[in-house]
Design a protein around this motif. Structure first.
Motif: not given
Length: 445
Positions: A99, A375, A378
């Motif tokens: 993240r 993303l 993540t």
């Protein structure tokens, strides 16, 4: 031609990459030709995999010795493996590091986590009691867990569209090279007992420091910088992974890695332990058998996966089916044949080659292809972390289960590989496509 100019990551060695070099790299992005610079960058980023696997196998090679020296119970051995680089420690690191790599950039994570890794390795090298051993093992896991998703995202973002599988395959070569070096080292110093294992861990400390020094010259991923400057960071939320194409991609990659990693993780860290504990061979024999498995994986990755993974969807599918059958058979053998040296040799061969076609290399590649830039880390941190959590839970029980025989463990792993094989059959057609094209297709699909 892409809306965005192909990106270049610059590693400062004696000077900054020239404009001409940058332009040649950009051209390579369209043709699938990999430059020498890109091979170097991939190898350097792939050291995360070397250190990850090396620490897992070093711990596995020394489990029985640490147990004898420190009087650890079977439950304590299970706990040690559960909190380290093979499981929970790595899971926590992946959740956080993946993240932060999306929010703050790849470089901030993959560079400085190596200092944590090096310090934790020293704790293991000089461990005088279980507390030092357990603490070092946990923080090693934390560091490699943070490094892997960010380093792999980096490779995915500078890879040519038609060579992404090839470069991801190289990171898998480094993943298997770590255990080969560690296991050969452990075999060479096996007469030294626990001191030999401490020397093996010391080698990982030195490799981490050298890698840290080389990575200091690396710059941020240009793809990530472009996405950050365009404001995508503010729009990318974790909950975006819980619906639509992103959720399907997360379930797909997460499912593959969860069930495959349960088998691979058990194979990597517990093979020497089980061979010795169940009387199938000596410490030296168990180490050499494990080494042979990882060496086969290197050969298979170079000869098969790196050559075929970018040729198209049908090649990936054919590799997946073949590799899955080989791996399932590898552990099913223990259900019908005795746990002897000859049976273990067949297991090592089938799993070693099979995993190169239907294993972590494939997972690494599609994990870069199925998620948007902000993303990407993540998503891979989540799939990597969840798999390591379950492996940690499973690892806690393996020593006790293995002490009564191989059948229960083998049945569980055979089932996991069967499930993984079925999930993989639903693979999307992503081979040879640019990250921008894939993101556009999935946004409208």
């Amino acid at each position: 031609m892409s809306r965005f100019k192909p990106f270049v990551i610059v590693i400062k060695e004696s000077r900054v990459m020239s404009v001409e070099t940058a332009e040649s790299t950009a051209a390579a992005t369209d043709t699938g030709v990999v430059t020498k610079q890109q091979w170097k960058w991939t190898a350097l980023a792939g050291m995360a995999s070397y250190l990850d696997a090396g620490s897992i196998v070093a711990l596995g090679s020394g489990l029985a010795l640490f147990q004898d020296e420190m009087g650890l119970s079977g439950d304590a051995v299970g706990t040690l493996t559960a909190i380290g680089p093979n499981a929970l420690g790595a899971a926590i690191g992946a959740f956080v590091g993946g993240r932060l790599g999306d929010k703050l950039g790849r470089k901030r994570i993959y560079q400085y986590d190596l200092l944590v890794y090096a310090a934790a390795i020293l704790l293991i090298v000089f461990a005088a009691n279980p507390a030092m051993l357990f603490a070092g093992t946990f923080f090693v896991g934390l560091a490699v867990g943070a490094d892997v998703p960010t380093s792999l995202a980096l490779v995915g973002e500078f890879s040519p569209a038609k060579a992404r599988g090839r470069l991801m395959g190289l990171t898998q070569v480094t993943w298997n090279l770590g255990p080969v070096v560690v296991l050969l080292f452990a075999w060479a110093v096996s007469d030294l007992g626990l001191l030999g294992i401490r020397l093996v861990f010391l080698h990982l400390f030195l490799v981490a420091l050298v890698t840290y020094g080389l990575r200091r010259g690396m710059t941020e991923s240009a793809v990530w910088k472009s996405a950050a400057q365009s404001g995508q960071a503010a729009k990318a939320r974790v909950r975006d992974l819980l619906s639509g194409p992103n959720l399907r991609a997360l379930l797909y990659t997460g499912g593959i890695y969860l069930f495959w990693n349960l088998a691979a993780g058990t194979n990597g860290i517990f093979t020497p332990y089980m061979v010795k504990t169940l009387g199938a061979g000596s410490q030296a024999t168990s180490v050499l058998l494990s080494c042979a498995g990882f060496a086969l994986a290197i050969v298979g990755t170079v000869a098969i996966y790196m050559r075929l993974s970018d040729r198209g969807h049908r090649y990936r599918r054919a590799m997946w089916i073949t590799g899955s059958v080989m791996q399932i058979t590898a552990y099913a053998l223990f259900l019908v044949l005795p746990f002897t040296l000859s049976t273990i040799v067949f297991n090592v061969f089938l799993f070693g080659i099979g995993q190169t076609m239907a294993g972590e290399g494939f997972y690494k590649t599609v994990s870069q292809e199925l998620f948007p830039t902000m993303l990407r880390g993540t998503a891979q941190g989540i799939s990597f972390g969840v798999a390591r959590v379950f492996l940690g839970i499973w690892s806690f029980f393996v020593p006790s289960l293995a002490s009564t025989g191989i059948t229960t463990v083998a049945a569980f792993l055979t089932g996991c590989l069967l499930i993984c094989g079925v999930i993989g059959l639903f693979m999307p057609n992503t081979a040879g496509k640019s990250l921008e094209q894939l993101e556009r297709e999935r946004a409208t699909g």
